[in-house]
Design a protein around this motif. Structure first.
Motif, PDB file in Angstrom:
ATOM      1  N   LYS A  55       0.831  -1.214   0.000  1.00  0.00           N
ATOM      2  CA  LYS A  55       0.000   0.000   0.000  1.00  0.00           C
ATOM      3  C   LYS A  55       0.859   1.254   0.000  1.00  0.00           C
ATOM      4  O   LYS A  55       0.566   2.226  -0.682  1.00  0.00           O
ATOM      5  CB  LYS A  55      -0.925  -0.001   1.217  1.00  0.00           C
ATOM      6  N   ALA A  56       1.922   1.243   0.775  1.00  0.00           N
ATOM      7  CA  ALA A  56       2.849   2.378   0.841  1.00  0.00           C
ATOM      8  C   ALA A  56       4.249   1.852   0.541  1.00  0.00           C
ATOM      9  O   ALA A  56       5.045   1.629   1.445  1.00  0.00           O
ATOM     10  CB  ALA A  56       2.786   3.037   2.214  1.00  0.00           C
ATOM     11  N   PRO A  57       4.567   1.648  -0.741  1.00  0.00           N
ATOM     12  CA  PRO A  57       5.844   1.035  -1.107  1.00  0.00           C
ATOM     13  C   PRO A  57       7.050   1.870  -0.681  1.00  0.00           C
ATOM     14  O   PRO A  57       7.048   3.084  -0.829  1.00  0.00           O
ATOM     15  CB  PRO A  57       5.780   0.967  -2.630  1.00  0.00           C
ATOM     16  N   THR A  58       8.055   1.186  -0.152  1.00  0.00           N
ATOM     17  CA  THR A  58       9.313   1.844   0.193  1.00  0.00           C
ATOM     18  C   THR A  58      10.470   1.291  -0.640  1.00  0.00           C
ATOM     19  O   THR A  58      11.519   1.911  -0.717  1.00  0.00           O
ATOM     20  CB  THR A  58       9.643   1.667   1.688  1.00  0.00           C
ATOM     21  N   ASP A  59      10.275   0.154  -1.263  1.00  0.00           N
ATOM     22  CA  ASP A  59      11.297  -0.474  -2.093  1.00  0.00           C
ATOM     23  C   ASP A  59      10.966  -0.204  -3.564  1.00  0.00           C
ATOM     24  O   ASP A  59      10.024  -0.784  -4.110  1.00  0.00           O
ATOM     25  CB  ASP A  59      11.331  -1.978  -1.810  1.00  0.00           C
ATOM     26  N   THR A  60      11.728   0.675  -4.192  1.00  0.00           N
ATOM     27  CA  THR A  60      11.428   1.029  -5.586  1.00  0.00           C
ATOM     28  C   THR A  60      11.566  -0.171  -6.512  1.00  0.00           C
ATOM     29  O   THR A  60      10.846  -0.263  -7.502  1.00  0.00           O
ATOM     30  CB  THR A  60      12.327   2.173  -6.079  1.00  0.00           C
ATOM     31  N   ASN A  61      12.461  -1.092  -6.197  1.00  0.00           N
ATOM     32  CA  ASN A  61      12.632  -2.265  -7.053  1.00  0.00           C
ATOM     33  C   ASN A  61      11.366  -3.111  -7.107  1.00  0.00           C
ATOM     34  O   ASN A  61      11.044  -3.691  -8.140  1.00  0.00           O
ATOM     35  CB  ASN A  61      13.803  -3.128  -6.566  1.00  0.00           C
ATOM     36  N   GLU A  62      10.652  -3.182  -5.997  1.00  0.00           N
ATOM     37  CA  GLU A  62       9.426  -3.975  -5.942  1.00  0.00           C
ATOM     38  C   GLU A  62       8.376  -3.427  -6.915  1.00  0.00           C
ATOM     39  O   GLU A  62       7.720  -4.178  -7.643  1.00  0.00           O
ATOM     40  CB  GLU A  62       8.891  -3.972  -4.511  1.00  0.00           C
ATOM     41  N   VAL A  63       8.238  -2.111  -6.946  1.00  0.00           N
ATOM     42  CA  VAL A  63       7.269  -1.484  -7.850  1.00  0.00           C
ATOM     43  C   VAL A  63       7.750  -1.617  -9.291  1.00  0.00           C
ATOM     44  O   VAL A  63       6.975  -1.967 -10.190  1.00  0.00           O
ATOM     45  CB  VAL A  63       7.035  -0.004  -7.477  1.00  0.00           C
ATOM     46  N   ASP A  64       9.027  -1.368  -9.517  1.00  0.00           N
ATOM     47  CA  ASP A  64       9.589  -1.496 -10.865  1.00  0.00           C
ATOM     48  C   ASP A  64       9.383  -2.911 -11.404  1.00  0.00           C
ATOM     49  O   ASP A  64       8.978  -3.102 -12.556  1.00  0.00           O
ATOM     50  CB  ASP A  64      11.082  -1.167 -10.875  1.00  0.00           C
ATOM     51  N   ASP A  65       9.652  -3.919 -10.566  1.00  0.00           N
ATOM     52  CA  ASP A  65       9.508  -5.312 -10.996  1.00  0.00           C
ATOM     53  C   ASP A  65       8.057  -5.645 -11.343  1.00  0.00           C
ATOM     54  O   ASP A  65       7.792  -6.348 -12.312  1.00  0.00           O
ATOM     55  CB  ASP A  65      10.034  -6.269  -9.927  1.00  0.00           C
ATOM     56  N   ALA A  66       7.130  -5.137 -10.551  1.00  0.00           N
ATOM     57  CA  ALA A  66       5.708  -5.382 -10.823  1.00  0.00           C
ATOM     58  C   ALA A  66       5.322  -4.778 -12.174  1.00  0.00           C
ATOM     59  O   ALA A  66       4.646  -5.425 -12.983  1.00  0.00           O
ATOM     60  CB  ALA A  66       4.851  -4.802  -9.699  1.00  0.00           C
ATOM     61  N   ALA A  93       7.688   5.037 -10.717  1.00  0.00           N
ATOM     62  CA  ALA A  93       8.280   3.870 -11.378  1.00  0.00           C
ATOM     63  C   ALA A  93       8.083   3.931 -12.891  1.00  0.00           C
ATOM     64  O   ALA A  93       8.995   3.585 -13.647  1.00  0.00           O
ATOM     65  CB  ALA A  93       7.672   2.591 -10.812  1.00  0.00           C
ATOM     66  N   LEU A  94       6.921   4.361 -13.332  1.00  0.00           N
ATOM     67  CA  LEU A  94       6.688   4.510 -14.773  1.00  0.00           C
ATOM     68  C   LEU A  94       7.700   5.473 -15.382  1.00  0.00           C
ATOM     69  O   LEU A  94       8.218   5.242 -16.481  1.00  0.00           O
ATOM     70  CB  LEU A  94       5.259   4.992 -15.041  1.00  0.00           C
ATOM     71  N   GLU A  95       7.996   6.537 -14.668  1.00  0.00           N
ATOM     72  CA  GLU A  95       9.003   7.496 -15.143  1.00  0.00           C
ATOM     73  C   GLU A  95      10.391   6.874 -15.146  1.00  0.00           C
ATOM     74  O   GLU A  95      11.143   7.041 -16.108  1.00  0.00           O
ATOM     75  CB  GLU A  95       8.972   8.754 -14.282  1.00  0.00           C
ATOM     76  N   ARG A  96      10.748   6.133 -14.091  1.00  0.00           N
ATOM     77  CA  ARG A  96      12.065   5.484 -14.042  1.00  0.00           C
ATOM     78  C   ARG A  96      12.236   4.503 -15.190  1.00  0.00           C
ATOM     79  O   ARG A  96      13.327   4.351 -15.748  1.00  0.00           O
ATOM     80  CB  ARG A  96      12.258   4.735 -12.711  1.00  0.00           C
ATOM     81  N   LEU A  97      11.150   3.798 -15.516  1.00  0.00           N
ATOM     82  CA  LEU A  97      11.203   2.778 -16.570  1.00  0.00           C
ATOM     83  C   LEU A  97      11.010   3.361 -17.970  1.00  0.00           C
ATOM     84  O   LEU A  97      11.059   2.624 -18.954  1.00  0.00           O
ATOM     85  CB  LEU A  97      10.128   1.714 -16.308  1.00  0.00           C
TER      86      LEU A  97
END
Length: 107
Positions: A55-66, A93-97
């Motif tokens: 709900k409140a992501p702190t690990d950017t890799n987790e969102v990027d991977d999803a 994450a959309l911006e990072r990717l």
């Protein structure tokens, strides 16, 4: 999917926050997508592709991977069953990717 034209080019994928409420909102996404003629992305087992993040992501890799799972499945329409904090993490994450719709081509 669809019936041709623009609708046939759309593939829907779902991203949800890891909460009971958010999951209940995405639970019927596949049926609604099909009802409106959208192709729904599927995982390796043939099940509608719904990725889950905190709900409140702190690990950017987790969102990027999803999001990579969705992108790799050809998703170009994201349906988010989320909260403000989740949505902000998804947008970052959309911006990072560098995830953007493909450029329109001349017909």
């Amino acid at each position: 999917a669809g019936g041709g034209g623009c609708l046939a080019s759309l593939r829907v994928g779902f991203i949800q926050a890891d909460t009971l409420f958010a999951k209940s909102q995405c639970a019927n996404g596949e049926a609604l997508g099909a009802k409106h003629g959208f192709e729904v992305a599927r995982d390796g087992a043939g099940v509608a592709l719904i990725v889950t993040i905190p709900k409140a992501p702190t690990d950017t890799n987790e969102v990027d991977d999803a999001l990579r799972q969705l992108r790799d499945a050809g998703v170009n329409v994201l349906v988010g069953c989320t909260y403000l904090s989740t949505t902000k993490a998804i947008i970052a994450a959309l911006e990072r990717l560098h995830w953007a719709p493909p450029p329109k081509t001349a017909e």
